[in-house]
Design a protein around this motif. Structure first.
Motif, PDB file in Angstrom:
ATOM      1  N   LYS A 138       0.820  -1.206   0.000  1.00 25.10           N
ATOM      2  CA  LYS A 138       0.000   0.000   0.000  1.00 25.10           C
ATOM      3  C   LYS A 138       0.856   1.259   0.000  1.00 25.10           C
ATOM      4  N   ARG A 139       0.377   2.301  -0.641  1.00 19.89           N
ATOM      5  CA  ARG A 139       0.951   3.649  -0.587  1.00 19.89           C
ATOM      6  C   ARG A 139       2.307   3.779  -1.286  1.00 19.89           C
ATOM      7  N   VAL A 140       2.698   2.782  -2.050  1.00 22.14           N
ATOM      8  CA  VAL A 140       4.006   2.848  -2.718  1.00 22.14           C
ATOM      9  C   VAL A 140       4.048   4.001  -3.711  1.00 22.14           C
ATOM     10  N   GLU A 141       3.046   4.107  -4.541  1.00 18.43           N
ATOM     11  CA  GLU A 141       3.048   5.152  -5.569  1.00 18.43           C
ATOM     12  C   GLU A 141       3.056   6.551  -4.959  1.00 18.43           C
ATOM     13  N   GLU A 142       2.281   6.760  -3.891  1.00 16.18           N
ATOM     14  CA  GLU A 142       2.240   8.097  -3.289  1.00 16.18           C
ATOM     15  C   GLU A 142       3.558   8.442  -2.621  1.00 16.18           C
ATOM     16  N   ARG A 143       4.269   7.426  -2.116  1.00 18.86           N
ATOM     17  CA  ARG A 143       5.590   7.687  -1.548  1.00 18.86           C
ATOM     18  C   ARG A 143       6.538   8.209  -2.621  1.00 18.86           C
ATOM     19  N   LEU A 144       6.497   7.581  -3.768  1.00 16.90           N
ATOM     20  CA  LEU A 144       7.366   7.996  -4.871  1.00 16.90           C
ATOM     21  C   LEU A 144       6.978   9.379  -5.391  1.00 16.90           C
ATOM     22  N   ILE A 194      14.477   6.231  -2.586  1.00 17.82           N
ATOM     23  CA  ILE A 194      14.754   4.801  -2.413  1.00 17.82           C
ATOM     24  C   ILE A 194      13.678   4.229  -1.496  1.00 17.82           C
ATOM     25  N   LEU A 195      13.191   3.028  -1.813  1.00 20.09           N
ATOM     26  CA  LEU A 195      12.249   2.349  -0.938  1.00 20.09           C
ATOM     27  C   LEU A 195      12.987   1.284  -0.143  1.00 20.09           C
ATOM     28  N   ASN A 196      12.767   1.290   1.158  1.00 22.63           N
ATOM     29  CA  ASN A 196      13.389   0.321   2.056  1.00 22.63           C
ATOM     30  C   ASN A 196      12.309  -0.654   2.518  1.00 22.63           C
ATOM     31  N   VAL A 197      12.286  -1.835   1.935  1.00 19.09           N
ATOM     32  CA  VAL A 197      11.232  -2.806   2.240  1.00 19.09           C
ATOM     33  C   VAL A 197      11.604  -3.593   3.493  1.00 19.09           C
ATOM     34  N   CYS A 198      10.764  -3.467   4.506  1.00 24.18           N
ATOM     35  CA  CYS A 198      10.969  -4.189   5.764  1.00 24.18           C
ATOM     36  C   CYS A 198       9.613  -4.747   6.189  1.00 24.18           C
ATOM     37  N   ALA A 199       9.133  -5.710   5.440  1.00 23.08           N
ATOM     38  CA  ALA A 199       7.780  -6.237   5.604  1.00 23.08           C
ATOM     39  C   ALA A 199       7.747  -7.604   6.272  1.00 23.08           C
ATOM     40  N   ARG A 245       6.222  -3.287 -10.945  1.00 21.98           N
ATOM     41  CA  ARG A 245       5.484  -2.076 -11.326  1.00 21.98           C
ATOM     42  C   ARG A 245       6.365  -0.852 -11.485  1.00 21.98           C
ATOM     43  N   TYR A 246       7.497  -0.839 -10.817  1.00 13.41           N
ATOM     44  CA  TYR A 246       8.401   0.313 -10.866  1.00 13.41           C
ATOM     45  C   TYR A 246       9.829  -0.177 -11.116  1.00 13.41           C
ATOM     46  N   PRO A 247      10.109  -0.571 -12.342  1.00  9.06           N
ATOM     47  CA  PRO A 247      11.409  -1.186 -12.651  1.00  9.06           C
ATOM     48  C   PRO A 247      12.613  -0.282 -12.421  1.00  9.06           C
ATOM     49  N   ASP A 248      12.403   1.029 -12.355  1.00  8.09           N
ATOM     50  CA  ASP A 248      13.537   1.951 -12.219  1.00  8.09           C
ATOM     51  C   ASP A 248      13.728   2.480 -10.796  1.00  8.09           C
ATOM     52  N   VAL A 249      12.951   1.975  -9.850  1.00  8.50           N
ATOM     53  CA  VAL A 249      13.044   2.461  -8.467  1.00  8.50           C
ATOM     54  C   VAL A 249      14.075   1.648  -7.687  1.00  8.50           C
ATOM     55  N   LYS A 277      19.729 -18.257   1.969  1.00  6.05           N
ATOM     56  CA  LYS A 277      18.590 -18.570   1.098  1.00  6.05           C
ATOM     57  C   LYS A 277      17.584 -17.417   1.085  1.00  6.05           C
ATOM     58  N   ALA A 278      17.273 -16.891   2.258  1.00  7.04           N
ATOM     59  CA  ALA A 278      16.322 -15.782   2.348  1.00  7.04           C
ATOM     60  C   ALA A 278      16.870 -14.531   1.670  1.00  7.04           C
ATOM     61  N   ILE A 279      18.147 -14.265   1.855  1.00  7.51           N
ATOM     62  CA  ILE A 279      18.770 -13.102   1.218  1.00  7.51           C
ATOM     63  C   ILE A 279      18.738 -13.245  -0.297  1.00  7.51           C
ATOM     64  N   GLU A 280      19.067 -14.432  -0.778  1.00  7.25           N
ATOM     65  CA  GLU A 280      19.070 -14.667  -2.227  1.00  7.25           C
ATOM     66  C   GLU A 280      17.672 -14.513  -2.814  1.00  7.25           C
ATOM     67  N   GLU A 281      16.665 -14.994  -2.115  1.00 11.05           N
ATOM     68  CA  GLU A 281      15.288 -14.848  -2.586  1.00 11.05           C
ATOM     69  C   GLU A 281      14.891 -13.375  -2.669  1.00 11.05           C
ATOM     70  N   THR A 282      15.347 -12.590  -1.706  1.00  9.86           N
ATOM     71  CA  THR A 282      15.047 -11.158  -1.699  1.00  9.86           C
ATOM     72  C   THR A 282      15.726 -10.456  -2.865  1.00  9.86           C
ATOM     73  N   ILE A 283      16.966 -10.832  -3.135  1.00  6.53           N
ATOM     74  CA  ILE A 283      17.686 -10.258  -4.280  1.00  6.53           C
ATOM     75  C   ILE A 283      17.031 -10.673  -5.595  1.00  6.53           C
ATOM     76  N   ASP A 284      16.686 -11.944  -5.707  1.00  6.71           N
ATOM     77  CA  ASP A 284      16.052 -12.436  -6.933  1.00  6.71           C
ATOM     78  C   ASP A 284      14.700 -11.773  -7.183  1.00  6.71           C
ATOM     79  N   ALA A 285      14.034 -11.358  -6.107  1.00  3.62           N
ATOM     80  CA  ALA A 285      12.738 -10.688  -6.248  1.00  3.62           C
ATOM     81  C   ALA A 285      12.888  -9.259  -6.776  1.00  3.62           C
ATOM     82  N   GLY A 286      14.117  -8.709  -6.642  1.00  3.52           N
ATOM     83  CA  GLY A 286      14.350  -7.377  -7.197  1.00  3.52           C
ATOM     84  C   GLY A 286      15.028  -6.372  -6.295  1.00  3.52           C
ATOM     85  N   ALA A 287      15.440  -6.789  -5.096  1.00  2.00           N
ATOM     86  CA  ALA A 287      16.143  -5.860  -4.198  1.00  2.00           C
ATOM     87  C   ALA A 287      17.535  -5.565  -4.737  1.00  2.00           C
ATOM     88  N   ASN A 288      17.904  -4.298  -4.760  1.00  4.22           N
ATOM     89  CA  ASN A 288      19.219  -3.894  -5.255  1.00  4.22           C
ATOM     90  C   ASN A 288      20.281  -3.878  -4.163  1.00  4.22           C
TER      91      ASN A 288
END
Length: 217
Positions: free
Chosen positions: A138-144, A150-155, A169-173, A184-195
């Protein structure tokens, strides 16, 4: 293959090392720095003794300039500091952001509850990057739209899903994210798109406990 050279000394070779799997991340160029691994801590001992690319210092109390100043004097790498967004809102957040910028930090971090009016005011006040924490989709677009760089995902357990949602949805963010405690968890997070990955290190209490166990053998 080029040979890698390492220079160490007995007294200063020990440090907290971030998981090697983080090297798989693409990284984020933040101002003049290139960041992949970020250690999440306010412990000055940990801040001084680690091999991360940057420090994220966010704590569960009202942000105070004296704390940011103290951390900045210890850190020998880029520092990102929390300036509120939860209990602390409004003009106080803007003033904290300005003070942090004047201390030379790499970026300021706003907690997930931050209202868009305050976020926009911070954006108008400072030139350094604004990192906004995200705990859901929620609220990702309004944050941008209101100034997040930069978005810091801590969910928590939903971090991978939220990272993937944002990346699709936001390939350049640029996305930072907590990667969990396993490779394993770190790799999954990176593979999902975390830079870049935010890594929580062991506490000095735990490290001291381990050291004392070694001394007793």
């Amino acid at each position: 293959m080029k040979k890698e050279f390492k220079v160490k000394t007995p007294l200063y070779s020990k440090c907290i090392e971030v998981p090697k799997i983080i090297d798989k991340a693409t990284g984020i160029h933040i101002l003049s720095r290139f960041v992949k691994a970020i250690i999440f801590t306010t412990d000055v001992v940990v801040i001084k003794n680690n091999n991360a690319d940057a420090i994220m210092a966010v704590y569960p109390f009202t942000p105070q300039p004296i704390l940011s100043h103290a951390l900045a004097t210890v850190a020998n790498m880029p520092l990102m500091v929390g300036i509120g967004g939860g209990t602390t809102q409004g003009d106080r957040v803007v003033e904290l952001a300005l003070d942090a910028e004047f201390q030379g930090v790499l970026g300021v971090v706003l907690n997930a509850p931050i209202d868009n009016k305050t976020l926009s005011a911070v954006r108008q006040a400072v030139e350094i990057p604004i990192i906004v924490s995200v705990v859901s989709t929620k609220r990702v677009e309004e944050r941008l739209k209101n100034g997040a760089d930069i978005l810091n995902v801590c969910a928590g357990k939903d971090t991978v899903e939220v990272v993937k949602y944002i990346r699709d949805r936001y390939p350049d963010v640029p996305i930072m994210a907590t990667g969990g405690s396993s490779d394993k968890a770190i790799e999954e997070t990176i593979d999902a798109g975390a830079n870049a990955i935010v890594y929580t290190p062991p506490t000095t209490t735990q490290l001291m406990k381990d050291l004392m166990a070694t001394y007793r053998t």
